[in-house]
Design an enzyme around this catalytic site. Sequence first.
Site, PDB file in Angstrom:
ATOM      1  N   ASN A 162      -2.480  17.428  -6.316  1.00 33.26           N
ATOM      2  CA  ASN A 162      -1.487  17.718  -5.366  1.00 33.26           C
ATOM      3  C   ASN A 162      -1.751  19.086  -4.919  1.00 33.26           C
ATOM      4  OD1 ASN A 162       1.053  17.125  -4.607  1.00 33.26           O
ATOM      5  ND2 ASN A 162       1.705  18.886  -5.573  1.00 33.26           N
ATOM      6  N   ASP A 222       8.687  20.046   3.795  1.00 34.27           N
ATOM      7  CA  ASP A 222       9.731  20.982   4.627  1.00 34.27           C
ATOM      8  C   ASP A 222       8.869  21.286   5.828  1.00 34.27           C
ATOM      9  OD1 ASP A 222       8.279  22.933   3.278  1.00 34.27           O
ATOM     10  OD2 ASP A 222       9.748  23.377   1.674  1.00 34.27           O
ATOM     11  N   GLU A 227       5.845  17.078  -0.924  1.00 32.44           N
ATOM     12  CA  GLU A 227       6.868  18.499  -1.033  1.00 32.44           C
ATOM     13  C   GLU A 227       7.268  18.747   0.421  1.00 32.44           C
ATOM     14  OE1 GLU A 227       5.169  21.906  -3.309  1.00 32.44           O
ATOM     15  OE2 GLU A 227       4.502  20.474  -4.815  1.00 32.44           O
ATOM     16  N   GLU A 283      -3.004  22.257  -6.903  1.00 30.21           N
ATOM     17  CA  GLU A 283      -3.570  23.590  -5.990  1.00 30.21           C
ATOM     18  C   GLU A 283      -4.721  24.141  -6.621  1.00 30.21           C
ATOM     19  OE1 GLU A 283       0.168  26.168  -5.681  1.00 30.21           O
ATOM     20  OE2 GLU A 283       1.250  24.437  -4.796  1.00 30.21           O
ATOM     21  N   HIS A 325       3.860  21.343   3.205  1.00 29.28           N
ATOM     22  CA  HIS A 325       4.872  22.577   3.542  1.00 29.28           C
ATOM     23  C   HIS A 325       4.388  23.158   4.823  1.00 29.28           C
ATOM     24  CE1 HIS A 325       6.886  22.829  -0.291  1.00 29.28           C
ATOM     25  NE2 HIS A 325       5.570  23.017  -0.915  1.00 29.28           N
TER      26      HIS A 325
END
Length: 359
Positions: A212, A279, A277, A171, A248
């Site tokens: 990432n 979702d 990651e 990030e 996400h």
Amino acid sequence: MRNTTRTRSRARLRLAGTLAAVLVAAGVATGPAAHAGQGHGTPLTLARLAEQHGRYFGSATDNPELTDSAYTALLGSEFDMITPGNGMKWYATEPQQGVYDWSQGDEIVRLARQHHQRIRAHTLVWHSQLPDWLTGRDWTADELRSVLKKHILAEVRHYRGKVYSWDVVNEAFNEDGTYRETVFYKTLGPGYIADALRWAHRADPHAKLYLNDYNIEAVGPKSDAYYALAKDLKARGVPLDGVGLQAHLALQYGYPATLEDNLRRFSRLGLDTALTEVDVRMLLPADEAKLATQAQWYADLTTACLAVRRCVGLTVWDYTDRYSWIPAFFPGEGAALPWDERLAPKPAYFAIREALGGR
Ligand code: 9MR
């Protein structure tokens, strides 16, 4: 063409969903518990299906959940890549300066090895979840450089040979593609990223090294910033292997339609990509329509990764709504994962299977 394909796969999904519902109603086990064996006629796990495409299918997990045996049974059987959700972060691994605690990461590595699973290790340099000793004072550039270097060398050495990859820097950019003003950026300048990659490479030359981030699934200012940085790092011979797109996603914000193009441009730079990651959250309560759209998104993410040669795999950010981070961080949202709170597979699970070519 794309639309037709999509309509067809939607129809197939509906059919699969209906079939599953019928089987459940008839008391026939359709869930992954029924898939645990790999004998003749037993449906394959997501991991085995992904492996048929040369990909992995992973899940994040977290130490407190590991006492839940129904949970760990599925974690150990359905996936072939594991990410510790918190246990390898700086606050956990170096709680006091120079005092290391590998216990949480080690526990997950041990469990993964028992199940012949690999580890996507997460994460070495991040502005969040830092120990108090680091955030509680000012550092000169020389001091912070040395603190960062020691941390990276110690942690990557500890896990040397035991992990498939590292999220080295997490990030690093703002939404507009400018550098995030973290303590590392403000004190060391943008060069901290190349330094971190070089130190990690020195400590474990075989681990795949990643940058990432979230909100870089679509082509846009933030993913452009990664593209430019990755290109520059490659040109300078800095050891970077891949870019992780966290994914996400949230139903209310729309699907990142340019994902596949985006994956492809990183491939062309000679980099791996991964959905790290995943979702897909929604405004609660969940209903049939939202779950169907969610299923389609999971299928589309999977299909996009399969379509791009260097997209190496997908990881869901834990696999069950029982342990999702979403409700605590986005009140009123949730139901983001392919298994529900009771560990029953949702339409998303069946959609992923189908996208992977499973029955
Ligand atoms: O899943 C993690 C959750 O348990 C922590 O409370 C949270 C703290 O920020 O971090 C979560 O994981 C994050 C990951 O490390 C980086 N990308 C965003 C994830 C969700 O916040």
